[in-house]
Each structure stands twice: as C-alpha cells, then as structure tokens.
Write an enzyme that holds these catalytic residues in place. Sequence first.
Site: not given
Ligand code: AMP
Length: 287
Positions: A29, A32-35, A148, A151, A184
């Site tokens: 949750g 952001h634009a990455g998700h 990540d 991961q 996040s």
């Molecule tokens: P999180 O909510 O932080 O666990 O992230 C969920 C997924 O989004 C994970 O696979 C992260 O690697 C990916 N993610 C987070 N930040 C970015 C980003 N800036 N660019 C691309 N993917 C991202």
Amino acid sequence: MIATPGAMREASRRWRRDGRTIGLVPTMGALHAGHMRLVEAARAENDVVVVSVFVNPLQFGPNEDLDRYPRDWDGDLRMLTAAEVDAVYRPPLDAMYPAGAATRVRVAGVAEGLEGDARPGHFEGVATVVTKLFAAVQPDRAYFGQKDAQQVAVVSRLAADLDLGVEIRVVPTVREADGLALSSRNVYLDAEERAAAATISAALRDAAEAYSAGEHDTGRLRARIAARLALEPLVHPDYVELVDPATFRKPAPGARRAHSGLLAVVAARVGKTRLIDNHDLTKPFPG
Ligand code: AMP
C-alpha cells in the site's frame, strides 16, 4: 475487494475456468507511481489484474518501522480504481496469520548478505508472504520492482525452487526528476533530507558513466560510489557493494559482465529513514 485467502482462491478458480490469465502485483500500500508502473505492466500482459495490499509484519524487524509504516487506503483505492484493476486483495492480519500459524519459507544463498544481513528475518517474511499470496491468487505472472533487487532475486529463486508455476516479471525502477527512486518511505524525509537523498542515485549514475568510460574494476567502482556518498553529510551508507544480479555474490574477477550484469547496490540512512537503490552499471543510467 477480496479479504480472505478462500475467497481469493474462489475468484481465481472462476477466472481460470473462463480461460483468463491472472497477473498479481504484491504491495504494502501507500501506492505511488512506481507501484502503478507494475500495475500497467500486469495490465498489458494479463486478462485479470489483482493487486494485493498487505503490510506484512513478518518482514519487519523488531526495531523497524512497522507501526509508523505509511498507510493511505483512500489514496490507494483511488489509484487502483483509476487504473481499472480487476480485484484488490486486502486480507486482514488474522486472515493471513491466524493463531497457530507456524510455517516459514526460508531461501538460502541469495537471501543472505546485504539486506539479508542488515534486516535479519526480512527475506523469510517476504518469502513466506509471497508464497501465501501465490497460493491464494494462483497468478500466471507476478510483478516486482527492480528497486528491490535482492527481493527480485529471492522471489525468483523461491518460484523456481518450489515449482510455483508463476512467472516473475521485473519492472524498471521509477524515479523522481532528480533521480531519487520512488518509495513509500520517502514521505518520512524532511526537505533537507529529501534534497540529500538524491546523492544516492547521483552516485549510481556517476558509477555507470565511469563504467561506460572503461572503468571496469569493481573495487574502484565501489570506492567511487562510497566517495560520492561521503560528500553528503546527511547520507550514512549501510553498505555499498557490486554483485552479480542473479546470485547476489561478488562477481568473479574478469567475468564477462556485459552478459551477466554488474549490479551496484546501496543502502543508506538519511535521517531516520533507510533507503535502498541499485543500478546495473553495464547499462546507461536512465534520464
Ligand atoms: P512495497 O509496497 O514497497 O512492498 O513495493 C511493492 C512493489 O513495488 C515491490 O515489488 C517494489 O519493488 C515495487 N516498487 C517500489 N518502488 C518502486 C519504484 N520506485 N519503481 C518500481 N517499482 C517499485
């Protein structure tokens, strides 16, 4: 909106019976634009897109930020609705880990060192929750961010070793205009820290430029990144390493890196916030 593993598996069965492919985007949750880039990639390759939203306590250490981890369910729902995802899987804690739950998934090798050392138990928490998400959603493909990187390596190993039958898809890191990787956790940064945090990506960019100019010595590339970070007093590196992207081992000297890649990985504290970033130095830094 789906809240239990049973209901999730039921929905998945129906989609599969109709011959539809399923893409899963696991998140915690505070989207952001990455998700959303992951969601777009899933949309492009699957008939059904499922986004999971679950802040997984198993992957946080006792002194980490679980309690203050950013949560923004209204914002998340708005973004997921706009992206027209088919389902949001948002199980409550006791549906994921009911009393008596005792199974953990541990990946050796790639999960050791770097983030694995800095955050004991972290990848065990990740591998366990990802296994559970895959079991409930039964996706054809699952989408993870290059941000990540370790991961990605752990989840790829997990999916292969346990014959999970899920294709792991990796999406490039989405960055702010000054290069800072979207996270996040960036909301924790005050203005001064936010400006200083851009040094991390700047150091990676500098190393990629040095690599393309002919500097292929891993010791000197690593020292170059560390020296660049040392110029910014608000940035305190946890580690700076160069590794093989698949194994997370230090690359053998003279390895043919253009084929295997040479991943520079950085973890650093900026104020109270711990940030990670990485870049394959054999490729140009974007932007
Ligand atoms: P999180 O909510 O932080 O666990 O992230 C969920 C997924 O989004 C994970 O696979 C992260 O690697 C990916 N993610 C987070 N930040 C970015 C980003 N800036 N660019 C691309 N993917 C991202």
